[in-house]
Design a protein around this motif. Structure first.
Motif, PDB file in Angstrom:
ATOM      1  N   ASP A   1     -13.147  37.751 -27.543  1.00 32.05           N
ATOM      2  CA  ASP A   1     -13.068  39.205 -27.739  1.00 32.05           C
ATOM      3  C   ASP A   1     -14.410  39.895 -27.517  1.00 32.05           C
ATOM      4  N   SER A   2     -15.497  39.152 -27.723  1.00 32.82           N
ATOM      5  CA  SER A   2     -16.831  39.746 -27.529  1.00 32.82           C
ATOM      6  C   SER A   2     -17.349  39.551 -26.104  1.00 32.82           C
ATOM      7  N   GLY A   3     -16.549  38.863 -25.278  1.00 35.38           N
ATOM      8  CA  GLY A   3     -16.940  38.669 -23.880  1.00 35.38           C
ATOM      9  C   GLY A   3     -17.716  37.400 -23.611  1.00 35.38           C
ATOM     10  N   LEU A   4     -17.777  36.500 -24.579  1.00 37.25           N
ATOM     11  CA  LEU A   4     -18.506  35.248 -24.389  1.00 37.25           C
ATOM     12  C   LEU A   4     -17.606  34.185 -23.763  1.00 37.25           C
ATOM     13  N   LEU A   5     -18.179  33.413 -22.849  1.00 30.53           N
ATOM     14  CA  LEU A   5     -17.471  32.310 -22.206  1.00 30.53           C
ATOM     15  C   LEU A   5     -18.024  31.004 -22.754  1.00 30.53           C
ATOM     16  N   LYS A   6     -17.167  30.232 -23.417  1.00 34.54           N
ATOM     17  CA  LYS A   6     -17.639  28.944 -23.940  1.00 34.54           C
ATOM     18  C   LYS A   6     -17.915  27.984 -22.792  1.00 34.54           C
ATOM     19  N   LYS A   7     -17.013  27.953 -21.830  1.00 38.87           N
ATOM     20  CA  LYS A   7     -17.193  27.115 -20.650  1.00 38.87           C
ATOM     21  C   LYS A   7     -17.223  28.004 -19.415  1.00 38.87           C
ATOM     22  N   LYS A   8     -18.155  27.688 -18.521  1.00 40.71           N
ATOM     23  CA  LYS A   8     -18.365  28.518 -17.337  1.00 40.71           C
ATOM     24  C   LYS A   8     -18.075  27.729 -16.068  1.00 40.71           C
ATOM     25  N   VAL A   9     -17.956  28.452 -14.971  1.00 41.65           N
ATOM     26  CA  VAL A   9     -17.710  27.829 -13.670  1.00 41.65           C
ATOM     27  C   VAL A   9     -18.903  28.102 -12.760  1.00 41.65           C
ATOM     28  N   THR A  10     -19.392  27.040 -12.143  1.00 43.19           N
ATOM     29  CA  THR A  10     -20.434  27.129 -11.124  1.00 43.19           C
ATOM     30  C   THR A  10     -19.834  26.642  -9.808  1.00 43.19           C
ATOM     31  N   LEU A  11     -20.009  27.424  -8.756  1.00 42.72           N
ATOM     32  CA  LEU A  11     -19.532  27.024  -7.433  1.00 42.72           C
ATOM     33  C   LEU A  11     -20.712  26.580  -6.589  1.00 42.72           C
ATOM     34  N   LYS A  12     -20.635  25.371  -6.073  1.00 40.21           N
ATOM     35  CA  LYS A  12     -21.626  24.931  -5.098  1.00 40.21           C
ATOM     36  C   LYS A  12     -21.139  25.385  -3.722  1.00 40.21           C
ATOM     37  N   VAL A  13     -21.915  26.205  -3.032  1.00 36.37           N
ATOM     38  CA  VAL A  13     -21.465  26.823  -1.788  1.00 36.37           C
ATOM     39  C   VAL A  13     -22.490  26.634  -0.678  1.00 36.37           C
ATOM     40  N   SER A  14     -21.987  26.723   0.563  1.00 36.55           N
ATOM     41  CA  SER A  14     -22.861  26.546   1.722  1.00 36.55           C
ATOM     42  C   SER A  14     -23.263  27.875   2.345  1.00 36.55           C
ATOM     43  N   ASP A  15     -22.493  28.949   2.087  1.00 36.36           N
ATOM     44  CA  ASP A  15     -22.836  30.255   2.668  1.00 36.36           C
ATOM     45  C   ASP A  15     -22.141  31.360   1.877  1.00 36.36           C
ATOM     46  N   PHE A  16     -22.454  32.605   2.228  1.00 34.66           N
ATOM     47  CA  PHE A  16     -21.938  33.753   1.487  1.00 34.66           C
ATOM     48  C   PHE A  16     -20.424  33.876   1.629  1.00 34.66           C
ATOM     49  N   ARG A  17     -19.921  33.653   2.830  1.00 36.08           N
ATOM     50  CA  ARG A  17     -18.480  33.769   3.064  1.00 36.08           C
ATOM     51  C   ARG A  17     -17.694  32.834   2.152  1.00 36.08           C
ATOM     52  N   SER A  18     -18.176  31.605   2.029  1.00 35.46           N
ATOM     53  CA  SER A  18     -17.529  30.638   1.157  1.00 35.46           C
ATOM     54  C   SER A  18     -17.553  31.112  -0.293  1.00 35.46           C
ATOM     55  N   ALA A  19     -18.675  31.669  -0.717  1.00 39.17           N
ATOM     56  CA  ALA A  19     -18.794  32.174  -2.083  1.00 39.17           C
ATOM     57  C   ALA A  19     -17.801  33.301  -2.335  1.00 39.17           C
ATOM     58  N   MET A  20     -17.672  34.210  -1.370  1.00 34.59           N
ATOM     59  CA  MET A  20     -16.761  35.344  -1.537  1.00 34.59           C
ATOM     60  C   MET A  20     -15.304  34.877  -1.600  1.00 34.59           C
ATOM     61  N   ILE A  21     -14.930  33.940  -0.722  1.00 36.75           N
ATOM     62  CA  ILE A  21     -13.546  33.450  -0.695  1.00 36.75           C
ATOM     63  C   ILE A  21     -13.202  32.724  -1.994  1.00 36.75           C
ATOM     64  N   GLN A  22     -14.052  31.781  -2.397  1.00 37.48           N
ATOM     65  CA  GLN A  22     -13.748  30.993  -3.590  1.00 37.48           C
ATOM     66  C   GLN A  22     -13.885  31.820  -4.865  1.00 37.48           C
ATOM     67  N   GLY A  23     -14.921  32.662  -4.922  1.00 37.19           N
ATOM     68  CA  GLY A  23     -15.111  33.509  -6.097  1.00 37.19           C
ATOM     69  C   GLY A  23     -13.960  34.475  -6.289  1.00 37.19           C
ATOM     70  N   SER A  24     -13.456  35.020  -5.183  1.00 39.57           N
ATOM     71  CA  SER A  24     -12.328  35.957  -5.244  1.00 39.57           C
ATOM     72  C   SER A  24     -11.051  35.239  -5.668  1.00 39.57           C
ATOM     73  N   PHE A  25     -10.836  34.042  -5.139  1.00 38.75           N
ATOM     74  CA  PHE A  25      -9.637  33.271  -5.505  1.00 38.75           C
ATOM     75  C   PHE A  25      -9.619  33.023  -7.012  1.00 38.75           C
ATOM     76  N   LEU A  26     -10.747  32.592  -7.553  1.00 37.61           N
ATOM     77  CA  LEU A  26     -10.815  32.300  -8.982  1.00 37.61           C
ATOM     78  C   LEU A  26     -10.668  33.567  -9.816  1.00 37.61           C
ATOM     79  N   ALA A  27     -11.282  34.666  -9.355  1.00 40.31           N
ATOM     80  CA  ALA A  27     -11.182  35.931 -10.088  1.00 40.31           C
ATOM     81  C   ALA A  27      -9.737  36.393 -10.190  1.00 40.31           C
ATOM     82  N   LYS A  28      -8.967  36.197  -9.132  1.00 40.54           N
ATOM     83  CA  LYS A  28      -7.553  36.573  -9.156  1.00 40.54           C
ATOM     84  C   LYS A  28      -6.771  35.760 -10.183  1.00 40.54           C
TER      85      LYS A  28
END
Length: 604
Positions: free
Chosen positions: A212-239
């Motif tokens: 409720d306070s906005g804290l994440l106990k466990k977080k996700v880190t994406l290992k990426v090779s370029d910006f496009r990959s980050a945008m695609i994977q980050g967007s998929f997870l956000a959805k």
């Protein structure tokens, strides 16, 4: 309380064993490190080992236990968490009562650290065992993160006799569940690209969702090779309602382990795009996250959660470290392979440490030994290489494949079979013998080698932990596989944790007085060699699609060189090496230009 980052470097995951217990070794100093949770058998053995060493209760989790893979991982991670907290509390007590210990710790902190400045003030006065120091330490020091890594594609389907189990019992899914059910408050580092089923499964665990306070106990880190990959994977997870808290940019070729080459995109231009477009990435994923939360009836947070941008791959000097942090506005820089020579930080057997320390540039190479079919950085002279060659000469190529973690090929068995296994290689070699009369001796040997070159990474990458800790190794001998990046060639001796950290922060240098190319120049060299090698191999089989691919590759390299020339000419960094860097850029441009595809015969 908001934790302030004490260090601006981290130790990435290395192999299966090399960082399997790194948090136990370094977390008390505030250093983040990453454990591989691929091999549950290794994890179970390490659980037993450390339970004995720290006199903690241990109950074996056998393969007969329901959901044993996930439960083994949860149990070990909880044990590591317990040990880290215990060691951290003892360490703080020692710092408050032992001036030498406090001096040594302060000597390992970055020069710009406010904690360093405040502790220096305690040291500059007459040191005494006071509650003030302990109070300051308790409020400002935190143990380093116990992060975990999953290779998303190492997600073999499992079976109950002949019936396939649901996806959640796949290897990567089970590992994820093991982490999700643990007590840890840390990050899941996902590498090797998209796995939609696995990514969707993350959202089923409350620890990855904000409270409720906005804290994440466990977080996700994406290992990426370029910006496009980050945008695609980050967007998929956000959805799916999952926030990516860190984008970990890794060099395509100038790294340890598997080498996922880009289309000629170099690290500098890639980081420049992240620097220029990071807010776009944050805004896009935050908007998608809000829509997901709204759809699920959850609290909508108006401001994006914290995001870190980090980088790793080939860094070797304090100046390179500072440049990556300051020019590209990175939050942390990963130092991997050099830590293989630091017994206080990683688990590397003595023989392999000696091999690494004595190895030169020519000894490090990109191999085809990985059953995943991805180029794999390794080293000449490993015990695994010796044992594998001996078996081939005895007509016993291949591994007994006891763990089957990489049994992903469906060519001969729907349940999956590893291309490094004896079963697979014998079948392949039998097929080859059947067409032997149609092949020249050179073609036959080349094809046979492409089959037998595969190594049992599951055992070879785990063995260092058994050897270093005197844990019995069961089954067929496989030796040790080591996976350093090319940067390892410039480090030539075993060093203490303190000396390595002080090297990173520029207090001293542990490098020999020999030539070492700049991190960006070295990566460019690796990409030029990669281009030349691949063109030579496909020149007689070029198609219009391949020509288009390699012309783009060349174009990206040439644009990268132009970018570096502008950056280095204007930068106040690398002054002593600037002329050498610019001359190397010029020479590599000439090599790229010479690679000519226009005269090749094209297959229509």
């Amino acid at each position: 309380m908001i934790k302030q980052q004490l260090h601006n470097f981290h130790i990435p995951v290395m192999g299966l064993a090399y960082t399997i217990d790194s948090p136990i070794k370094v977390a008390r100093f505030g250093i983040d490190s990453v454990i591989s949770i691929v091999d549950d058998e290794l994890i179970e053995n390490m659980n037993a080992f450390y339970s004995r060493n720290f006199e903690l209760p241990y109950k074996e989790i056998t393969r007969k236990t329901y959901d044993y893979r996930a439960k083994r991982i949860t149990s070990y991670l909880n044990l590591v968490d317990t040990i880290v907290k215990k060691k951290f509390n003892s360490f703080c007590d020692e710092l408050a009562t032992n001036k030498k210990a406090l001096n040594d710790f302060v000597a390992m902190l970055p020069k710009i650290s406010s904690v360093k400045k405040n502790l220096d003030a305690y040291l500059s006065n007459q040191f005494s065992e006071s509650s003030d120091i302990l109070k300051y330490l308790s409020e400002n020091l935190f143990p380093g993160a116990i992060d975990v890594n999953i290779m998303t594609k190492v997600d073999k389907t499992n079976y109950d006799k002949n019936d396939s189990l649901p996806n959640i019992y796949n290897d990567a899914h089970s590992a994820l569940r093991g982490f999700a059910n643990s007590n840890l408050s840390s990050s899941l580092v996902l590498s090797a690209g998209m796995n939609p089923s696995l990514f969707s499964y993350i959202a089923e665990f409350d620890d990855f969702l904000p409270d409720d306070s906005g804290l994440l106990k466990k977080k996700v880190t994406l290992k990426v090779s370029d910006f496009r990959s980050a945008m695609i994977q980050g967007s998929f997870l956000a959805k799916k309602g999952i926030w990516v808290s860190e984008y970990r940019i890794e060099s395509g070729l100038n790294c340890g382990g598997h080498a996922f080459a880009t289309d000629g995109l170099l690290l500098g231009p890639i980081m420049q795009e992240f620097k220029d477009r990071k807010q776009e990435l944050i805004n896009t994923t935050h908007s998608l996250l809000q829509k997901a939360f709204s759809f699920k009836g959850k609290n909508i947070f108006e401001s994006p959660f914290e995001v870190k941008f980090t980088v790793q791959g080939g860094v070797g000097t304090a100046e390179e470290h500072d440049f990556l942090l300051n020019y590209y506005e990175m939050d942390s820089v990963g130092w991997g392979s050099p830590f293989l020579l630091v017994p206080e930080a990683t688990t590397t057997d003595k023989a392999t440490r000696i091999l690494l320390a004595n190895a030169k540039e020519k000894d490090f190479y990109r191999s085809d030994i990985s059953p995943l079919g991805v180029p794999f950085n390794t080293l000449v002279g490993t015990t695994n290489e010796y044992i594998k060659t001996h078996r081939i000469l005895q007509n016993k190529a291949g591994s007994s494949c006891p763990k089957k973690l990489l049994a992903l090929s469906k060519e001969y068995d729907e349940k999956g079979i590893c291309t490094a296994s004896r079963k697979y290689q014998q079948l392949k070699l039998e097929e080859l013998q059947e067409i032997n009369c149609n092949l020249s001796s050179v073609e036959f040997e080349k094809t046979a080698t492409s089959v037998t070159v595969k190594s049992c990474l599951c055992v070879g990458l785990a063995n260092p932990a058994y050897l270093e800790n005197d844990i019995p190794i069961k089954g067929e001998a496989q030796g040790v596989v080591v996976c350093p990046g090319p940067n390892m060639a410039y480090f030539d001796k075993e060093v203490s944790l303190k000396d390595m950290v002080r090297h990173i922060y520029g207090y001293q240098s542990i490098l020999p007085q020999e030539y070492r190319p700049n991190v960006f120049v070295k990566e460019l060299e690796l990409y030029v060699e990669y281009l030349e090698k691949n063109i030579a191999e496909v020149r007689e089989q070029l198609t219009p699609a391949l020509i288009k691919k390699w012309e783009l590759f060349k174009s990206n390299l040439l644009q990268g060189i132009l970018y570096y020339e502008d950056i280095f000419k204007a930068s106040c960094f690398f002054e002593s090496a600037k002329n050498d860097i610019l001359e190397n850029l010029k020479l590599f441009r000439q090599r790229i230009t010479i690679v000519n595809l226009s005269d090749a015969e094209v297959i229509k």
